[in-house]
Structure formats: C-alpha cells, structure tokens
Design a protein around this motif. Sequence first.
Motif, PDB file in Angstrom:
ATOM      1  N   PHE A  48       0.824  -1.203   0.000  1.00  0.00           N
ATOM      2  CA  PHE A  48       0.000   0.000   0.000  1.00  0.00           C
ATOM      3  C   PHE A  48       0.860   1.256   0.000  1.00  0.00           C
ATOM      4  O   PHE A  48       1.988   1.268   0.494  1.00  0.00           O
ATOM      5  N   THR A  49       0.290   2.300  -0.578  1.00  0.00           N
ATOM      6  CA  THR A  49       0.866   3.637  -0.519  1.00  0.00           C
ATOM      7  C   THR A  49      -0.187   4.558   0.075  1.00  0.00           C
ATOM      8  O   THR A  49      -1.326   4.592  -0.385  1.00  0.00           O
ATOM      9  N   GLN A  50       0.171   5.281   1.115  1.00  0.00           N
ATOM     10  CA  GLN A  50      -0.758   6.155   1.834  1.00  0.00           C
ATOM     11  C   GLN A  50      -0.334   7.611   1.662  1.00  0.00           C
ATOM     12  O   GLN A  50       0.817   7.962   1.882  1.00  0.00           O
ATOM     13  N   THR A  51      -1.292   8.447   1.253  1.00  0.00           N
ATOM     14  CA  THR A  51      -1.018   9.862   1.060  1.00  0.00           C
ATOM     15  C   THR A  51      -1.988  10.675   1.905  1.00  0.00           C
ATOM     16  O   THR A  51      -3.207  10.455   1.845  1.00  0.00           O
ATOM     17  N   ASP A  52      -1.465  11.624   2.689  1.00  0.00           N
ATOM     18  CA  ASP A  52      -2.344  12.439   3.521  1.00  0.00           C
ATOM     19  C   ASP A  52      -2.695  13.742   2.796  1.00  0.00           C
ATOM     20  O   ASP A  52      -2.270  13.986   1.671  1.00  0.00           O
ATOM     21  N   ARG A  53      -3.491  14.597   3.452  1.00  0.00           N
ATOM     22  CA  ARG A  53      -3.983  15.810   2.802  1.00  0.00           C
ATOM     23  C   ARG A  53      -2.869  16.788   2.448  1.00  0.00           C
ATOM     24  O   ARG A  53      -3.035  17.634   1.562  1.00  0.00           O
ATOM     25  N   SER A  54      -1.718  16.668   3.101  1.00  0.00           N
ATOM     26  CA  SER A  54      -0.603  17.559   2.797  1.00  0.00           C
ATOM     27  C   SER A  54       0.278  17.019   1.678  1.00  0.00           C
ATOM     28  O   SER A  54       1.225  17.678   1.260  1.00  0.00           O
ATOM     29  N   GLY A  55      -0.029  15.799   1.212  1.00  0.00           N
ATOM     30  CA  GLY A  55       0.753  15.214   0.132  1.00  0.00           C
ATOM     31  C   GLY A  55       1.877  14.311   0.580  1.00  0.00           C
ATOM     32  O   GLY A  55       2.586  13.748  -0.255  1.00  0.00           O
ATOM     33  N   GLN A  56       2.052  14.154   1.882  1.00  0.00           N
ATOM     34  CA  GLN A  56       3.106  13.271   2.367  1.00  0.00           C
ATOM     35  C   GLN A  56       2.715  11.815   2.153  1.00  0.00           C
ATOM     36  O   GLN A  56       1.571  11.422   2.406  1.00  0.00           O
ATOM     37  N   THR A  57       3.649  11.028   1.677  1.00  0.00           N
ATOM     38  CA  THR A  57       3.379   9.641   1.314  1.00  0.00           C
ATOM     39  C   THR A  57       4.177   8.679   2.160  1.00  0.00           C
ATOM     40  O   THR A  57       5.370   8.883   2.406  1.00  0.00           O
ATOM     41  N   LEU A  58       3.498   7.628   2.610  1.00  0.00           N
ATOM     42  CA  LEU A  58       4.127   6.521   3.310  1.00  0.00           C
ATOM     43  C   LEU A  58       3.735   5.236   2.595  1.00  0.00           C
ATOM     44  O   LEU A  58       2.737   5.189   1.875  1.00  0.00           O
ATOM     45  N   SER A  59       4.503   4.190   2.798  1.00  0.00           N
ATOM     46  CA  SER A  59       4.192   2.924   2.150  1.00  0.00           C
ATOM     47  C   SER A  59       4.414   1.779   3.122  1.00  0.00           C
ATOM     48  O   SER A  59       5.028   1.951   4.188  1.00  0.00           O
ATOM     49  N   GLY A  60       3.901   0.603   2.748  1.00  0.00           N
ATOM     50  CA  GLY A  60       4.073  -0.550   3.613  1.00  0.00           C
ATOM     51  C   GLY A  60       3.319  -1.751   3.091  1.00  0.00           C
ATOM     52  O   GLY A  60       2.981  -1.842   1.906  1.00  0.00           O
ATOM     53  N   LYS A  61       3.048  -2.677   3.993  1.00  0.00           N
ATOM     54  CA  LYS A  61       2.395  -3.941   3.658  1.00  0.00           C
ATOM     55  C   LYS A  61       1.066  -4.040   4.386  1.00  0.00           C
ATOM     56  O   LYS A  61       0.997  -3.822   5.598  1.00  0.00           O
ATOM     57  N   SER A 170     -10.457   7.948   2.622  1.00  0.00           N
ATOM     58  CA  SER A 170     -11.243   8.134   3.834  1.00  0.00           C
ATOM     59  C   SER A 170     -11.128   9.581   4.290  1.00  0.00           C
ATOM     60  O   SER A 170     -10.069  10.203   4.172  1.00  0.00           O
ATOM     61  N   VAL A 171     -12.250  10.109   4.776  1.00  0.00           N
ATOM     62  CA  VAL A 171     -12.300  11.471   5.304  1.00  0.00           C
ATOM     63  C   VAL A 171     -12.925  11.406   6.689  1.00  0.00           C
ATOM     64  O   VAL A 171     -14.050  10.914   6.838  1.00  0.00           O
ATOM     65  N   ASP A 172     -12.195  11.874   7.708  1.00  0.00           N
ATOM     66  CA  ASP A 172     -12.737  11.803   9.057  1.00  0.00           C
ATOM     67  C   ASP A 172     -13.580  13.040   9.372  1.00  0.00           C
ATOM     68  O   ASP A 172     -13.764  13.926   8.526  1.00  0.00           O
ATOM     69  N   SER A 173     -14.093  13.088  10.592  1.00  0.00           N
ATOM     70  CA  SER A 173     -15.007  14.166  10.973  1.00  0.00           C
ATOM     71  C   SER A 173     -14.329  15.536  10.984  1.00  0.00           C
ATOM     72  O   SER A 173     -14.994  16.570  10.957  1.00  0.00           O
ATOM     73  N   LYS A 174     -13.008  15.554  11.010  1.00  0.00           N
ATOM     74  CA  LYS A 174     -12.268  16.810  10.984  1.00  0.00           C
ATOM     75  C   LYS A 174     -11.786  17.156   9.579  1.00  0.00           C
ATOM     76  O   LYS A 174     -10.943  18.032   9.398  1.00  0.00           O
ATOM     77  N   ASN A 175     -12.316  16.420   8.585  1.00  0.00           N
ATOM     78  CA  ASN A 175     -11.994  16.642   7.170  1.00  0.00           C
ATOM     79  C   ASN A 175     -10.549  16.288   6.827  1.00  0.00           C
ATOM     80  O   ASN A 175      -9.980  16.802   5.858  1.00  0.00           O
ATOM     81  N   ASN A 176      -9.943  15.419   7.616  1.00  0.00           N
ATOM     82  CA  ASN A 176      -8.617  14.906   7.281  1.00  0.00           C
ATOM     83  C   ASN A 176      -8.770  13.795   6.254  1.00  0.00           C
ATOM     84  O   ASN A 176      -9.459  12.800   6.492  1.00  0.00           O
ATOM     85  N   ARG A 177      -8.152  13.982   5.095  1.00  0.00           N
ATOM     86  CA  ARG A 177      -8.287  13.042   3.983  1.00  0.00           C
ATOM     87  C   ARG A 177      -7.057  12.149   3.889  1.00  0.00           C
ATOM     88  O   ARG A 177      -5.913  12.620   3.929  1.00  0.00           O
ATOM     89  N   THR A 178      -7.305  10.842   3.752  1.00  0.00           N
ATOM     90  CA  THR A 178      -6.229   9.867   3.584  1.00  0.00           C
ATOM     91  C   THR A 178      -6.538   8.997   2.381  1.00  0.00           C
ATOM     92  O   THR A 178      -7.640   8.453   2.267  1.00  0.00           O
TER      93      THR A 178
END
Length: 209
Positions: A48-61, A170-178
Amino acid sequence: MLKYALALAAAPVALLASIPATAQQSSTASLDQISAHLRAMTTMTADFTQTDRSGQTLSGKLTLKQPGRIRFQYGKEANLLIVGNGKSLTMIDYDVNQVQRWPIRNSPLGALLNPERDLSKYGKMIPTRNPDVLSVEVRDPKRPEYGVITMVFIKTPGAPAGLRLDGWVSVDSKNNRTTIRLSDQKFGVPVANRTFNWTDPRKNRRGRR
C-alpha cells in the motif's frame, strides 16, 4: 505520527427518484457485487501507498483477514503500526511509545472490515468513466462523526466475486483526507491470527514491531 491514522452515504429519496429505473437497477447490482466481494474476500495481502492531505506519502504492507482483522505494517520511513483485531483498531507509534485505540465500527474502515454490513443502507455508487471500475461511497448518515470512505474496485476475472479492491479515500469528521492505493493484491492466502499481534511500547521503552 498520530496524524497518519486512517482517517460511512445513503442517497436522498428525492435524488433516487430522479434517477432512471435502469440506472437504479445498475447501482443496486453494483452494490450487490461489492457486498459479494467483501464476503468472499476471506484474506488479502497487498502493498500500500498512503497519502495524507498535505501530500506526504508513506508505504508498507497490508494484511487483511475477515472479519475485522487488518494490519498496516509501515516501512522504514514511519515507526508506526495500525492493527485491527475484529473489534477495535489500534495505532502504535513506536517513536513516542504511544498507543491509541478506537472501535472499528466508529471508523470509515468499518465498511471494509464488516462483510455483513448492508451497503444498501449506507452506500452510494459513484459514477466512473470506466465500466470496469466501481466506486462506492459509504457513510452512516446518523453518525457523521464516523467519517466517509470511498472504495474503488476493478473488475478482475478470478478475483473474489470478480472484483479487486484497488484502494480507498477516507475522510474523518475533521476533514482529514487519507488516500490508500493498493498493488500486488493476493487473495485467499494463508494468514495466521498471530499476524495481528503487536508489542506494547509502553511496557518496553525500546518498542519493537
């Protein structure tokens, strides 16, 4: 690291009334196919590759075992682990020896991790330009604090119910998008329950995953 936590929508009756019957039938068939896929997907592993609302990317299994078990094993760039044991999701930040836990049903991921969930009550098909791509938005209108998840599936012969989970937003109640994107998906592989165990860093200050 807590901000990297994985941050369900029923269409209004008036909107449904304006959709042609054929479109409604197609939407129902697509929801049924997605539900069938989630029930048939007993296990899955993927990168998987995960990107947050600021554009920072992490990856893993990613490792998933129904019902409710999931593990996000992050790479070297994040000393972080997220594990679901069927009832709750636990995020372990080994850099600060912190553990946070919340019920799976309170997370957007509840739509993915509960294969018995009735998507017809919570899900809305999102139109796509490609007939081989299905997208469903899921939220609990009575519980907006649980957030929203939009899952994307690719029609794939040989995959469970003919679909392959390609990722989700996914978007949480604080509008944080992942945004999660998956690759190298494998279905039906053996996954031991101990895969979802984890070491509590509060007991071992050097916390190891």
